[in-house]
Design a protein around this motif. Structure first.
Motif, short mmCIF file in Angstrom:
data_model
loop_
_atom_site.label_atom_id
_atom_site.label_comp_id
_atom_site.label_asym_id
_atom_site.label_seq_id
_atom_site.Cartn_x
_atom_site.Cartn_y
_atom_site.Cartn_z
N LEU A 72 -6.11 -2.90 7.57
CA LEU A 72 -5.35 -1.84 6.92
C LEU A 72 -6.26 -0.98 6.05
CD1 LEU A 72 -2.25 -3.90 5.71
CD2 LEU A 72 -2.36 -2.36 7.69
N ALA A 73 -5.90 0.29 5.93
CA ALA A 73 -6.70 1.21 5.11
C ALA A 73 -5.81 2.24 4.44
CB ALA A 73 -7.74 1.92 5.98
N ALA A 74 -6.32 2.80 3.35
CA ALA A 74 -5.65 3.92 2.67
C ALA A 74 -6.68 5.02 2.50
CB ALA A 74 -5.13 3.47 1.30
N GLU A 75 -6.27 6.25 2.82
CA GLU A 75 -7.19 7.39 2.73
C GLU A 75 -6.82 8.26 1.53
OE1 GLU A 75 -7.80 9.52 6.38
OE2 GLU A 75 -8.53 11.31 5.36
N PHE A 76 -7.82 8.68 0.78
CA PHE A 76 -7.60 9.56 -0.37
C PHE A 76 -7.67 11.02 0.06
CE2 PHE A 76 -9.98 6.19 -3.08
CZ PHE A 76 -8.82 5.45 -3.22
N VAL A 77 -6.81 11.84 -0.54
CA VAL A 77 -6.87 13.29 -0.29
C VAL A 77 -6.60 14.03 -1.60
CG1 VAL A 77 -6.15 13.24 2.14
CG2 VAL A 77 -4.42 13.37 0.35
N GLU A 78 -7.01 15.28 -1.63
CA GLU A 78 -6.70 16.10 -2.79
C GLU A 78 -5.28 16.66 -2.66
OE1 GLU A 78 -9.46 18.42 -5.49
OE2 GLU A 78 -9.12 19.75 -3.78
N ASP A 79 -4.90 16.91 -1.40
CA ASP A 79 -3.63 17.58 -1.17
C ASP A 79 -3.00 17.00 0.10
OD1 ASP A 79 -1.58 19.38 -0.93
OD2 ASP A 79 -2.84 20.92 0.02
N ARG A 80 -1.85 16.34 -0.10
CA ARG A 80 -1.20 15.70 1.06
C ARG A 80 -0.72 16.71 2.09
NH1 ARG A 80 2.72 11.22 -1.57
NH2 ARG A 80 1.12 9.65 -1.96
N GLU B 239 -1.04 -10.63 -5.63
CA GLU B 239 -2.19 -10.59 -6.54
C GLU B 239 -3.15 -9.44 -6.16
OE1 GLU B 239 -5.33 -13.97 -8.24
OE2 GLU B 239 -4.07 -14.41 -6.52
N ILE B 240 -3.38 -9.31 -4.85
CA ILE B 240 -4.26 -8.22 -4.36
C ILE B 240 -3.65 -6.87 -4.73
CG2 ILE B 240 -5.08 -7.08 -2.24
CD1 ILE B 240 -5.33 -9.95 -1.03
N ALA B 241 -2.35 -6.73 -4.50
CA ALA B 241 -1.70 -5.44 -4.75
C ALA B 241 -1.74 -5.09 -6.24
CB ALA B 241 -0.26 -5.48 -4.26
N ALA B 242 -1.58 -6.12 -7.10
CA ALA B 242 -1.60 -5.85 -8.55
C ALA B 242 -2.98 -5.36 -8.98
CB ALA B 242 -1.21 -7.11 -9.31
N ILE B 243 -4.02 -6.00 -8.48
CA ILE B 243 -5.38 -5.57 -8.86
C ILE B 243 -5.68 -4.19 -8.28
CG2 ILE B 243 -7.85 -6.14 -8.85
CD1 ILE B 243 -7.08 -9.08 -8.60
N LEU B 244 -5.19 -3.95 -7.06
CA LEU B 244 -5.38 -2.61 -6.48
C LEU B 244 -4.70 -1.55 -7.34
CD1 LEU B 244 -4.89 -2.86 -2.61
CD2 LEU B 244 -6.93 -2.07 -3.84
N PHE C 144 -2.72 10.76 -4.67
CA PHE C 144 -3.99 11.05 -3.98
C PHE C 144 -4.22 10.11 -2.80
CE2 PHE C 144 -4.80 8.39 -7.69
CZ PHE C 144 -5.60 7.36 -7.21
N ILE C 145 -3.29 9.15 -2.57
CA ILE C 145 -3.33 8.40 -1.30
C ILE C 145 -2.58 9.25 -0.27
CG2 ILE C 145 -2.59 6.33 -0.07
CD1 ILE C 145 -3.01 4.73 -2.57
N GLY C 146 -3.31 9.75 0.71
CA GLY C 146 -2.71 10.66 1.68
C GLY C 146 -2.18 9.96 2.91
N ASP C 147 -2.72 8.79 3.21
CA ASP C 147 -2.28 8.09 4.42
C ASP C 147 -2.57 6.60 4.27
OD1 ASP C 147 -1.16 8.22 7.09
OD2 ASP C 147 -3.16 7.74 7.87
N VAL C 148 -1.62 5.79 4.76
CA VAL C 148 -1.80 4.33 4.83
C VAL C 148 -1.67 3.98 6.31
CG1 VAL C 148 -0.74 2.11 4.28
CG2 VAL C 148 -0.90 3.89 2.52
N ARG C 149 -2.62 3.24 6.85
CA ARG C 149 -2.54 2.97 8.30
C ARG C 149 -3.21 1.65 8.67
NH1 ARG C 149 -5.82 7.61 7.64
NH2 ARG C 149 -8.03 7.09 7.79
N GLY C 150 -3.07 1.31 9.95
CA GLY C 150 -3.65 0.09 10.47
C GLY C 150 -2.58 -0.83 11.00
N LYS C 151 -3.01 -1.97 11.51
CA LYS C 151 -2.07 -2.97 12.03
C LYS C 151 -2.51 -4.35 11.56
CE LYS C 151 -0.17 -1.00 16.28
NZ LYS C 151 1.24 -0.97 15.89
N GLY C 152 -1.53 -5.25 11.37
CA GLY C 152 -1.84 -6.60 10.92
C GLY C 152 -2.63 -6.53 9.63
N LEU D 24 0.84 -1.21 0.00
CA LEU D 24 0.00 0.00 0.00
C LEU D 24 0.87 1.26 0.00
CD1 LEU D 24 -2.84 -1.05 2.51
CD2 LEU D 24 -3.06 -0.74 0.04
N ILE D 25 1.97 1.20 0.75
CA ILE D 25 2.88 2.36 0.79
C ILE D 25 3.50 2.57 -0.60
CG2 ILE D 25 5.06 3.18 1.79
CD1 ILE D 25 4.01 1.88 4.48
N ASN D 26 3.81 1.47 -1.28
CA ASN D 26 4.32 1.57 -2.67
C ASN D 26 3.28 2.20 -3.58
OD1 ASN D 26 6.91 0.82 -3.03
ND2 ASN D 26 6.44 -1.38 -2.98
#
Ligand code: PLP
Length: 459
Positions: free
Chosen positions: A373-381, A437-442, A362-370, A353-355
């Motif tokens: 996990l989530a990624a938040e979209f923003v217009e401006d980091r 596989e998940i990362a490629a489709i994402l 437009f991904i402003g933050d990647v967070r969570g544990k184990g 996700l960080i990659n």
């Protein structure tokens, strides 16, 4: 399927349905499921990248759980708890206590997360009455947050779109800001921010009148409403101190973060938390049977029972079939060390996700544990200003991924009003290849999203 995304075949035309759900959205009819995959009746395969609604922690089609449930079906499926006790419930309660912080040795079974939260609110209130503190009834919660859809749980939920229509029917409860320290642009360190957010609880207790405040409820690691929000480390201990100072009970809602998903059995275990009450569900039954639990210490249960009993319960609670399923889910978690795997695979997925955030600004933050996990979209980091609401990025990202054979989960980030994030939370049996596989489709999904919504992409 290779790492290339595969377009979904159109489902066969469908007759009008007598069912209805939250919206008019229709989805294909499911056919079968195994491991991290589901198939629809047209033969399309989907990766269950959200474990349903962060439920199917041990994956689909687990033979041990199915065989255990079949054996239980042949013996007895339902025996009402006022007429009989049952061994699967006894065993599961004993085993669950072993995963809890010291002293959390009493288990009250329910059939879902909202029921688990309602049970915590009610036990807290009856305990206060039993010890002569009947003036306490207010439950402080965080905004945003999610604790369930029944009116009691909704009254402590901070998600405007879900709660607003029902406000006149609910008792208004105080709330404090969720510790969204990643959004702050001040000169404080993360640790200082953590303390500052925790101190808003003390301010709320003082403003309400300490002898009226019963409890504080929080998700130790946030779920869908915040996008896997993790507070700074300093937050957790300070919250406990404040609750102790004012005799306020601390309720941890571990409905989503519990049962191993974050790489520890409880989300709160990352900080050695000592809550007074814990709500569990989702991964606890792992989708094999509706199952949830409230876990409480004897010191709270005893006075309530001595004072005439807990005035609360659900017909299906603690039935032998659900508890047998829960026991078998625990067997598999232990046999396959799924909690360890969630920690390891979570690291891999987070790195992916960080990659992706490098490619998609437009991904402003990647967070969570184990594997929560989530990624938040923003217009401006720089300012973390959200994308324009009208773009509905949170809905579109799910639909694009779905068409490419990947199921993810999303919500609005800022209290249900604004902001967009998606959660990616595959079952805890996921392998490194499947993470790839998940990362490629994402990646393909975000590329298409960027094209459709005119969002920037780095070359
Ligand atoms: C943290 C939390 N609490 C409670 C609930 C409610 O659970 P249920 O939908 O099983 O009633 C959920 C559901 O998403 C949740 O994530």
């Amino acid at each position: 399927m290779s790492t290339q995304s595969m377009p979904i075949l159109s489902p066969a035309p469908r007759a009008p349905s007598h069912l209805f759900y939250q919206t008019r959205l229709r989805r294909p009819l499911v056919d079968r499921a195994e491991g991290i995959y589901l198939w629809d009746q047209s033969g399309n395969r989907y990766i269950d990248g959200s474990s349903g609604a962060m439920v199917v922690n041990i994956g689909h089609g687990n033979r041990h759980v199915i065989e255990t449930m079949k054996k239980q079906l042949d013996k007895v499926t339902f025996a009402y708890r006022l007429h009989f006790e049952n061994e699967p419930a006894e065993d599961l309660a004993r085993r669950i206590s072993g995963y809890m912080p010291d002293g959390m040795d009493k288990v009250f079974f329910v059939s879902g997360g909202s029921e688990a939260v309602e049970s915590c609110l009610k036990l807290a209130r009856q305990y206060a009455i039993a010890i002569g503190e009947g003036s306490r009834w207010k439950v402080v919660s965080r905004f945003p947050s999610y604790h369930g859809s029944t009116l009691g749980a909704l009254a402590v939920t901070g998600y405007a779109a879900l709660a607003d229509p029902f406000k006149p029917m609910m008792k208004e409860m105080p709330s404090i800001p969720a510790p969204t320290a990643y959004l702050d642009r001040d000169s404080l360190s993360m640790e200082e921010r953590g303390l500052r957010y925790a101190d808003t609880l003390e301010e709320a207790i003082l403003a309400e009148g300490p002898d009226t405040v019963l409890a504080f409820i929080m998700e130790p690691i946030g779920g869908a409403s915040t996008g896997a929000l993790v507070a700074p480390d300093s937050y957790y201990g300070r919250i406990r101190e404040i609750c102790d100072r004012y005799g306020v009970l601390l309720i941890h809602d571990e409905v989503m973060s519990g049962a191993g998903r974050t790489g520890r059995f409880l989300g709160g275990d990352h900080w050695n938390c000592r809550p007074d009450l814990i709500a569990l569900s989702k991964g606890f039954g792992s989708g094999y049977s509706p199952l949830g639990a409230m876990v409480a210490p004897t010191r709270m249960v005893q006075p309530v029972l001595d004072a005439g009993g807990f005035q609360h319960g659900y017909t299906y609670a603690g039935n032998p079939l659900a508890c047998a399923a829960g026991g078998a889910v625990l067997d598999e978690m232990e046999r396959l060390d799924l909690i360890g795997n969630a920690a390891l695979m979570g690291e891999l997925l987070k790195a992916e996700l960080i990659n992706l955030a490098k490619r998609f600004p437009f991904i402003g933050d990647v967070r969570g544990k184990g594997l929560l996990l989530a990624a938040e979209f923003v217009e401006d980091r720089a300012t973390m200003r959200p994308l324009p609401k009208a773009k509905n990025a949170f809905q579109r990202v799910v639909d694009i991924a779905y068409d490419k054979g990947l199921i993810i989960y999303s919500r609005r980030t800022r209290g249900g009003i604004d902001g967009d994030h998606f959660l990616v939370c595959p079952p805890m049996i996921v392998t490194p290849d499947e993470i790839g596989e998940i990362a490629a489709i994402l990646g393909d999904t975000l590329e298409q999203l960027a094209g459709e919504l005119d969002l920037p992409v780095n070359g």
